[in-house]
Write an enzyme that holds these catalytic residues in place. Structure first.
Site, mmCIF file in Angstrom:
data_model
loop_
_atom_site.group_PDB
_atom_site.id
_atom_site.type_symbol
_atom_site.label_atom_id
_atom_site.label_comp_id
_atom_site.label_asym_id
_atom_site.label_seq_id
_atom_site.Cartn_x
_atom_site.Cartn_y
_atom_site.Cartn_z
ATOM 1 N N LYS A 47 5.664 -8.924 7.908
ATOM 2 C CA LYS A 47 4.310 -8.696 7.489
ATOM 3 C C LYS A 47 3.379 -10.007 8.043
ATOM 4 O O LYS A 47 3.837 -11.113 7.881
ATOM 5 C CB LYS A 47 4.246 -8.717 5.982
ATOM 6 C CG LYS A 47 5.115 -7.421 5.623
ATOM 7 C CD LYS A 47 5.226 -7.269 3.956
ATOM 8 C CE LYS A 47 5.925 -6.171 3.501
ATOM 9 N NZ LYS A 47 6.262 -6.240 1.992
ATOM 10 N N ASP A 63 8.158 -2.930 -10.613
ATOM 11 C CA ASP A 63 8.318 -4.373 -10.286
ATOM 12 C C ASP A 63 8.900 -5.134 -11.710
ATOM 13 O O ASP A 63 9.648 -5.770 -11.759
ATOM 14 C CB ASP A 63 6.972 -5.195 -9.921
ATOM 15 C CG ASP A 63 6.721 -4.705 -8.537
ATOM 16 O OD1 ASP A 63 7.690 -4.140 -7.720
ATOM 17 O OD2 ASP A 63 5.468 -4.993 -8.144
ATOM 18 N N TYR A 109 -2.522 -6.097 5.346
ATOM 19 C CA TYR A 109 -1.350 -6.606 6.045
ATOM 20 C C TYR A 109 -0.891 -5.828 7.004
ATOM 21 O O TYR A 109 -1.040 -4.462 7.221
ATOM 22 C CB TYR A 109 -0.278 -7.128 5.013
ATOM 23 C CG TYR A 109 0.329 -6.004 3.883
ATOM 24 C CD1 TYR A 109 1.399 -5.398 3.932
ATOM 25 C CD2 TYR A 109 -0.549 -5.845 2.844
ATOM 26 C CE1 TYR A 109 1.676 -4.762 2.689
ATOM 27 C CE2 TYR A 109 -0.264 -5.059 1.612
ATOM 28 C CZ TYR A 109 0.778 -4.668 1.856
ATOM 29 O OH TYR A 109 1.310 -3.577 0.810
ATOM 30 N N HIS A 158 8.966 -7.812 -2.927
ATOM 31 C CA HIS A 158 9.352 -6.628 -2.211
ATOM 32 C C HIS A 158 10.247 -7.060 -1.064
ATOM 33 O O HIS A 158 9.768 -8.066 -0.367
ATOM 34 C CB HIS A 158 8.323 -5.865 -1.706
ATOM 35 C CG HIS A 158 7.569 -5.300 -3.202
ATOM 36 N ND1 HIS A 158 6.164 -5.103 -3.297
ATOM 37 C CD2 HIS A 158 7.877 -5.068 -4.362
ATOM 38 C CE1 HIS A 158 5.589 -4.583 -4.236
ATOM 39 N NE2 HIS A 158 6.782 -4.511 -5.097
#
Length: 199
Positions: free
Chosen positions: A72, A169, A132, A62
């Site tokens: 992140k 995905d 995260y 991503h």
């Protein structure tokens, strides 16, 4: 807190001290002073995310439009996963390269990836939890993905696991296809963004 820069510019691993006793363990996965010393600016936290995954679950690759993109800071409260950082910044000296870091709840380490980098993970055991800290909120119109099974990238997914991927995905383009479509971040835009964060 020990900080190590990875081979891809903008990616770091952080390993805190742990304090076990007969009650359990105490650890501080994110420490601002150590982060600022390593990265050069504070981490603005606009959103926190939490996922729980079965063994073999792959999430990613991503990434988000630059600017603003999304940095992140990723750690693992339970279980273990391999974190994959992929340099997808067109013009970067390490474009197309990746870094794999084992993140687990025993070592209590964390990975930071700057804006413009691609991110993926695979859970190595059931009920693996990934938390995260994100520098920006989720922006569906600016979010993108690449297939984590891109043969040209050849990411080191453990072949003994049965892979579980989302439809999104699975259907995502390869790095080469995204490059041809002109939808990847540009390294010069990322550098300008990083400089503005340190100003």
């Amino acid at each position: 807190m020990q900080a190590s820069s990875l081979k891809i510019d903008g990616a770091f691993e952080f390993t805190p001290r742990t304090f076990p006793d007969d009650r359990g363990v105490f650890v501080s996965p994110y420490q601002e002073a150590a982060f600022v010393e390593a990265v050069g600016h504070p981490l603005k936290v606009a959103q926190t995310n939490h996922s729980v995954s079965r063994a073999g679950t792959i999430r990613g690759i991503h990434y988000a439009d630059v600017p603003p993109s999304q940095a992140k800071y990723v750690f693992c409260p339970r279980g273990s996963f391999i974190d994959m950082i992929v340099d997808i910044r067109v013009g970067s000296p390490t474009f197309g390269q990746w870094e794999a870091v084992l993140v687990d709840s025993t070592k209590c380490n964390a990975v930071y990836l700057a804006e413009g980098l691609g991110h993926a993970m695979i859970a190595l055991e059931d009920d693996t939890t990934m938390n995260y800290l994100c520098s920006t909120v989720y922006n569906p119109s600016g979010e993108h993905g690449l297939t984590p099974l891109d043969p040209a990238l050849d990411l080191p997914w453990p072949r003994e696991l049965e892979f579980l991927l989302s439809e999104k995905d699975t259907a995502a383009p390869t790095l080469a296809e995204a490059y041809e479509a002109g939808v990847l971040p540009r390294y010069e835009d990322c550098l300008a963004l990083y400089a503005s964060l340190k100003a």
